[in-house]
Design a protein around this motif. Structure first.
Motif, PDB file in Angstrom:
ATOM      1  N   ALA A 194      49.817  46.482  49.391  1.00  0.00           N
ATOM      2  CA  ALA A 194      49.644  44.728  49.079  1.00  0.00           C
ATOM      3  C   ALA A 194      49.638  44.847  47.750  1.00  0.00           C
ATOM      4  O   ALA A 194      49.067  44.934  46.849  1.00  0.00           O
ATOM      5  CB  ALA A 194      48.984  44.609  48.972  1.00  0.00           C
ATOM      6  N   ALA A 197      48.786  41.762  45.908  1.00  0.00           N
ATOM      7  CA  ALA A 197      46.883  40.695  45.355  1.00  0.00           C
ATOM      8  C   ALA A 197      46.241  41.823  45.204  1.00  0.00           C
ATOM      9  O   ALA A 197      45.219  41.896  44.200  1.00  0.00           O
ATOM     10  CB  ALA A 197      46.690  40.858  47.273  1.00  0.00           C
ATOM     11  N   TYR A 218      49.989  44.823  53.327  1.00  0.00           N
ATOM     12  CA  TYR A 218      49.504  43.381  53.031  1.00  0.00           C
ATOM     13  C   TYR A 218      50.972  42.792  52.191  1.00  0.00           C
ATOM     14  O   TYR A 218      50.767  42.585  51.634  1.00  0.00           O
ATOM     15  CB  TYR A 218      48.795  43.233  52.881  1.00  0.00           C
ATOM     16  CG  TYR A 218      47.204  41.946  52.784  1.00  0.00           C
ATOM     17  CD1 TYR A 218      47.883  41.230  53.787  1.00  0.00           C
ATOM     18  CD2 TYR A 218      46.985  41.446  51.677  1.00  0.00           C
ATOM     19  CE1 TYR A 218      47.910  39.578  53.162  1.00  0.00           C
ATOM     20  CE2 TYR A 218      46.911  40.686  51.580  1.00  0.00           C
ATOM     21  CZ  TYR A 218      46.901  39.563  52.562  1.00  0.00           C
ATOM     22  OH  TYR A 218      46.605  38.476  52.082  1.00  0.00           O
ATOM     23  N   GLY A 220      50.014  39.267  51.139  1.00  0.00           N
ATOM     24  CA  GLY A 220      50.149  38.341  50.391  1.00  0.00           C
ATOM     25  C   GLY A 220      49.373  37.983  49.165  1.00  0.00           C
ATOM     26  O   GLY A 220      48.788  39.571  48.901  1.00  0.00           O
ATOM     27  N   ASP A 222      46.305  36.663  49.175  1.00  0.00           N
ATOM     28  CA  ASP A 222      44.570  37.053  49.193  1.00  0.00           C
ATOM     29  C   ASP A 222      43.591  38.031  48.967  1.00  0.00           C
ATOM     30  O   ASP A 222      43.253  38.756  50.066  1.00  0.00           O
ATOM     31  CB  ASP A 222      44.066  35.909  50.686  1.00  0.00           C
ATOM     32  CG  ASP A 222      42.332  35.432  50.865  1.00  0.00           C
ATOM     33  OD1 ASP A 222      42.055  34.865  50.548  1.00  0.00           O
ATOM     34  OD2 ASP A 222      41.694  36.429  51.764  1.00  0.00           O
ATOM     35  N   ARG A 224      40.473  38.262  49.915  1.00  0.00           N
ATOM     36  CA  ARG A 224      39.585  38.265  50.661  1.00  0.00           C
ATOM     37  C   ARG A 224      39.895  39.298  52.049  1.00  0.00           C
ATOM     38  O   ARG A 224      39.603  40.389  52.517  1.00  0.00           O
ATOM     39  CB  ARG A 224      38.597  37.077  51.234  1.00  0.00           C
ATOM     40  CG  ARG A 224      37.738  37.455  52.006  1.00  0.00           C
ATOM     41  CD  ARG A 224      37.095  36.364  52.453  1.00  0.00           C
ATOM     42  NE  ARG A 224      36.518  35.500  51.155  1.00  0.00           N
ATOM     43  CZ  ARG A 224      34.692  35.645  51.182  1.00  0.00           C
ATOM     44  NH1 ARG A 224      34.434  35.959  52.047  1.00  0.00           N
ATOM     45  NH2 ARG A 224      35.033  34.946  49.842  1.00  0.00           N
ATOM     46  N   THR A 225      41.111  39.232  52.039  1.00  0.00           N
ATOM     47  CA  THR A 225      42.051  39.463  53.470  1.00  0.00           C
ATOM     48  C   THR A 225      42.187  41.186  53.214  1.00  0.00           C
ATOM     49  O   THR A 225      41.234  41.636  53.804  1.00  0.00           O
ATOM     50  CB  THR A 225      43.124  38.918  53.432  1.00  0.00           C
ATOM     51  OG1 THR A 225      43.291  37.262  53.589  1.00  0.00           O
ATOM     52  CG2 THR A 225      43.867  40.002  54.782  1.00  0.00           C
ATOM     53  N   LEU A 226      42.350  41.557  51.623  1.00  0.00           N
ATOM     54  CA  LEU A 226      43.116  42.480  51.069  1.00  0.00           C
ATOM     55  C   LEU A 226      41.046  43.201  51.527  1.00  0.00           C
ATOM     56  O   LEU A 226      41.475  44.969  51.210  1.00  0.00           O
ATOM     57  CB  LEU A 226      42.818  42.749  50.012  1.00  0.00           C
ATOM     58  CG  LEU A 226      42.883  43.651  48.844  1.00  0.00           C
ATOM     59  CD1 LEU A 226      44.398  44.410  49.779  1.00  0.00           C
ATOM     60  CD2 LEU A 226      43.279  44.169  47.596  1.00  0.00           C
ATOM     61  N   THR A 227      40.450  43.158  50.405  1.00  0.00           N
ATOM     62  CA  THR A 227      39.454  43.568  50.496  1.00  0.00           C
ATOM     63  C   THR A 227      38.655  44.062  52.478  1.00  0.00           C
ATOM     64  O   THR A 227      37.927  45.202  52.589  1.00  0.00           O
ATOM     65  CB  THR A 227      38.017  42.729  50.055  1.00  0.00           C
ATOM     66  OG1 THR A 227      38.190  41.805  50.589  1.00  0.00           O
ATOM     67  CG2 THR A 227      38.399  42.986  47.997  1.00  0.00           C
ATOM     68  N   THR A 228      38.517  43.181  53.308  1.00  0.00           N
ATOM     69  CA  THR A 228      38.537  43.235  54.086  1.00  0.00           C
ATOM     70  C   THR A 228      38.858  44.178  55.126  1.00  0.00           C
ATOM     71  O   THR A 228      38.690  44.833  55.634  1.00  0.00           O
ATOM     72  CB  THR A 228      38.643  41.571  54.959  1.00  0.00           C
ATOM     73  OG1 THR A 228      37.532  41.137  54.786  1.00  0.00           O
ATOM     74  CG2 THR A 228      38.242  41.991  56.460  1.00  0.00           C
ATOM     75  N   LEU A 229      40.156  44.401  54.611  1.00  0.00           N
ATOM     76  CA  LEU A 229      41.117  45.993  55.217  1.00  0.00           C
ATOM     77  C   LEU A 229      40.554  46.432  54.204  1.00  0.00           C
ATOM     78  O   LEU A 229      40.274  47.607  55.074  1.00  0.00           O
ATOM     79  CB  LEU A 229      42.724  45.811  55.203  1.00  0.00           C
ATOM     80  CG  LEU A 229      43.579  44.309  55.873  1.00  0.00           C
ATOM     81  CD1 LEU A 229      45.137  43.887  54.622  1.00  0.00           C
ATOM     82  CD2 LEU A 229      43.734  44.359  57.419  1.00  0.00           C
ATOM     83  N   HIS A 234      41.566  50.515  56.574  1.00  0.00           N
ATOM     84  CA  HIS A 234      43.507  50.240  56.846  1.00  0.00           C
ATOM     85  C   HIS A 234      43.760  50.959  55.224  1.00  0.00           C
ATOM     86  O   HIS A 234      45.188  50.734  56.097  1.00  0.00           O
ATOM     87  CB  HIS A 234      43.314  49.148  57.443  1.00  0.00           C
ATOM     88  CG  HIS A 234      43.308  48.299  58.582  1.00  0.00           C
ATOM     89  ND1 HIS A 234      44.021  48.863  59.591  1.00  0.00           N
ATOM     90  CD2 HIS A 234      41.865  47.866  58.978  1.00  0.00           C
ATOM     91  CE1 HIS A 234      42.867  48.312  60.358  1.00  0.00           C
ATOM     92  NE2 HIS A 234      42.280  47.189  60.590  1.00  0.00           N
TER      93      HIS A 234
END
Length: 287
Positions: A194, A197, A218, A220, A222, A224-229, A234
């Motif tokens: 990422a 990010a 990734y 992007g 964001d 939040r998206t990164l930490t969710t992944l 993942h």
């Protein structure tokens, strides 16, 4: 070399069409053809094949030079305009998602701020060309070492923050209970790629010489998206401690070796005035 001809050539090469370039530049197609012919005559080499429209070997080499040359011209124009113009009341701040620390947020005025989240490579160019008044870039560095930024124009940088970094793992990961982790021991792990990010994998590779293979990319900005992944398993990611803590379903384990920090630097051109000057003064004065 006439910069107008060079801009025309770059546009034709990018769009692979004389007619599309003419529309984009607001010229006639005949004028675009004349620009290309004049540039080829000046350089003494064909730059484009016509059917299909594509750069020749000489044209490819010119494209490598054209981007930095045109950017430097835009930066020079913006620098002169910045000196001649009255200070603006508002502030446009270009930043990476992980550079917005508590000190930065506290320094911002209550109104009149526009935040532009850009990639690390885009921010110096945005400041140089005047599309942003100030820039915030961050990255992995040895304590007190400056970041390596692209040389796009005469810009001034100030280190404004450093903090420890942590590896973000899923809560059930076998290494999640460790008090600390060595980066070299994680070179063969599954990583999130990422670059816009997280701290980029190429910086991890440079720090240890490890492979750091990507399990998922990734593209992007964001967080939040990164930490969710990362929490979903993942891949691992490296973040400043403040961004890695308190992520649901994940554990932030401190990085113990090598001895590196997350460093944030303020970037500006000339002597910023108005709101930009006030914010820069607060940030640099707080160091």
């Amino acid at each position: 070399m006439d910069p107008h001809l060079l801009r025309t050539y770059v546009t034709v090469a990018r769009l692979a069409s004389f007619s599309e370039a003419a529309r984009a530049l607001g010229y006639t197609q005949s004028a675009v053809s004349q620009h290309i012919a004049a540039l080829e005559q000046d350089l003494g080499a064909p730059l484009l094949t016509r059917r299909p429209v594509a750069p020749t070997a000489a044209g490819e080499r010119l494209l490598e030079h054209a981007g930095p040359l045109l950017l430097r011209l835009d930066a020079a124009r913006a620098d002169v305009a910045r000196i001649a113009a009255a200070p603006q009341q508002g502030l446009t701040l270009a930043t990476t998602p992980t550079a917005l620390g508590a000190a930065v947020l506290a320094a911002l005025p209550p109104a009149g701020v526009t935040l532009r989240v850009l990639t690390r490579e885009e921010i110096p160019a945005a400041v140089a060309t005047g599309t942003a008044d100030l820039g915030l870039v961050d990255g992995l560095a040895a304590p007190s070492d400056p970041l390596r930024l692209p040389d796009v124009a005469p810009l001034t940088t100030h280190g404004i923050a450093e903090e420890p970094v942590s590896v973000l793992l899923p809560a059930g990961h076998p290494l999640a209970a460790r008090p600390g982790l060595r980066l070299a021991d994680l070179a063969d792990a599954r990583w999130l790629d990422a670059p816009d990010a997280a701290l980029p994998l190429d910086q991890l590779r440079a720090a240890t010489g490890g492979a750091f293979r990507s399990a998922l990319r990734y593209e992007g900005t964001d967080l939040r998206t990164l930490t969710t992944l990362a929490a979903a398993g993942h891949g691992l990611t490296l973040l400043p401690r403040s961004a890695a803590c308190a992520v649901p379903g994940a554990v932030a384990v401190p990085l113990t070796a090598p001895r590196v920090v997350h460093r944030t630097e303020l970037v500006h051109g000339g002597s910023p005035g108005g709101a930009a000057g006030e914010v820069a003064g607060r940030l640099v004065g707080a160091v």
